[in-house]
Design an enzyme around this catalytic site. Structure first.
Site: not given
Ligand code: GLY
Length: 407
Positions: A254, A305-306
């Site tokens: 992300t 992000t994650g």
């Molecule tokens: N963090 C991005 C997702 O889980 O789609």
């Protein structure tokens, strides 16, 4: 026996102690008031994922030239969405289990306190622009799926196939590998989830979604086999290891970016193609205002992000901004959100080891932090983030748990 003199002198000592403590430790109200009084920094600040991207410098220059903070965010997001080599976002992003790329994005504009979001968006390259159009051109906050696609086309965006040739080959690798895991079945958070047991032999090669260390030899053999298949499918050599990793352990790359200018104006944006091979229609945290991104220029901005599912459950970005509102530093606020993720598993490391999360945090005075659930990547390198406050640099994240995720 306690004499009156003892009591009085102890009381006096206690009072003095409490007085000193009270003087050295500001109350919650004082901390919150100090946040209200904070002034903007002398120079703009950008915090984002480390992409090695020159657009971060360009966005910084835009801020120096007086550009809107959300325009600066979008400048970075648009470039990532255009890059076919970034398989975590926009064109070239990894598709869902049907081979369709579905994009998620959201944005918040501090000065106007507006927000927009788009989820499971097919056939449109710039999810970040669509989320902004939802914000600026509709009375809604969030559009998803084909409705979002039709809206984007009506607003003048081009319909195009988002599946790049390389992403298509990676999907074929996942599809042709009959032992790959998918996202059906009880999740990690379910009481019915069972820790996978080691396979009896190397021939039993279905690697579970969350393998323990006892799977190492099987993983080595399976990786070798998948590298051969990747070669047969024509995946270029420099992409093969990544493709194999995505087949064995699909990730959720992300981009989040938070931006602050010298007037104290802030914006934040997050964009992604989400979890590789996801069930069609799955939304991660990136389109969820308050999870993948939250901006309140009275306080600060944060994004993630994650593991999207985990971040939704703790409303990560909002939690962080609200903790800063109460006086926590960016680092303390990020660690608090991470502790809530760990709390959701009652601290069970047999489950937490499969999760991953980085928060990117910016306070209205320019203080910032990158905060990671784990200290290192699988290859033992520190988790990092990128900051630009006149000088662009990569810094190590603060972290909650030493080590790395198993996923
Ligand atoms: N963090 C991005 C997702 O889980 O789609």
């Amino acid at each position: 026996m306690t004499t009156r003199r003892d009591f009085l002198s102890r009381s006096a000592m206690t009072a003095a102690g409490l007085g000193a403590a009270a003087m050295s430790q500001p109350s919650q109200a004082q901390l919150a008031e100090s946040v209200k009084q904070m002034q903007p920094p002398k120079k703009p600040v950008i915090i984002t994922r480390d992409t090695g991207d020159r657009t971060i410098d360009e966005a910084y220059k835009m801020l120096l030239d007086g550009a809107d903070t959300l325009d600066a965010c979008d400048h970075v997001c648009l470039a990532r969405e255009d890059d076919p080599n970034d398989h975590s976002v926009g064109y070239g992003g990894l598709p869902n289990e049907d081979g369709v790329v579905e994009l998620d994005a959201c944005c918040m504009h501090g000065p106007t306190r507006m927000a927009g979001s788009v989820g499971a968006l097919p056939n449109i390259r710039h999810a970040c622009l669509v989320s902004r159009l939802v914000m600026e051109r509709t009375g809604h906050i969030m559009l998803v799926g084909q409705g979002a696609e039709r809206f984007a086309v009506m607003e003048g965006l081009k319909r195009e196939d988002m599946l790049s040739d390389e992403a298509r080959k990676m999907w074929l690798l996942w599809k042709e590998d009959r032992n790959s895991h998918n996202f059906w079945g009880p999740p990690l958070s379910s009481p019915q989830w069972k820790e996978p047991s080691p396979p009896p032999t190397l021939n039993h090669s279905a690697i579970p979604r969350h393998p323990g260390p006892e799977w190492a030899e099987v993983i080595r053999a399976r990786s070798q086999q998948l590298m051969g298949m990747a070669s047969d499918l024509g995946i270029p050599p420099h992409e093969r290891a990544f493709a194999v990793e995505q087949v064995l352990w699909p990730t959720t790359g992300t981009i989040h970016i938070s931006v602050l200018n010298t007037k104290g104006e802030m914006s934040g944006a997050t964009t992604t193609s989400g979890q590789a091979w996801k069930i069609p229609g799955r939304l991660g945290d990136s389109p969820i205002i308050g999870a993948g991104c939250y901006t309140d220029q009275d306080v600060g901005s944060a994004g993630a992000t994650g593991s999207g599912e985990e971040n939704i459950k703790v409303a990560g970005a909002h939690t962080i901004v609200d903790c800063m509102r109460q006086g926590m530093t960016p680092k303390e606020a990020g660690l608090e959100a991470l502790r809530r993720i760990v709390r959701n598993y009652n601290g069970d490391m047999n489950k937490v080891r499969y999760l991953d999360m980085i928060y990117y945090i910016l306070r209205k005075d320019g203080a910032y932090a990158g905060v990671s659930l784990w200290s290192t990547t699988a290859s033992g390198k520190p988790k990092v983030f990128c900051v630009h406050d006149g000088e662009k640099r990569v810094e190590n994240c603060a972290w909650l748990l030493q080590g790395t995720t198993t996923n």
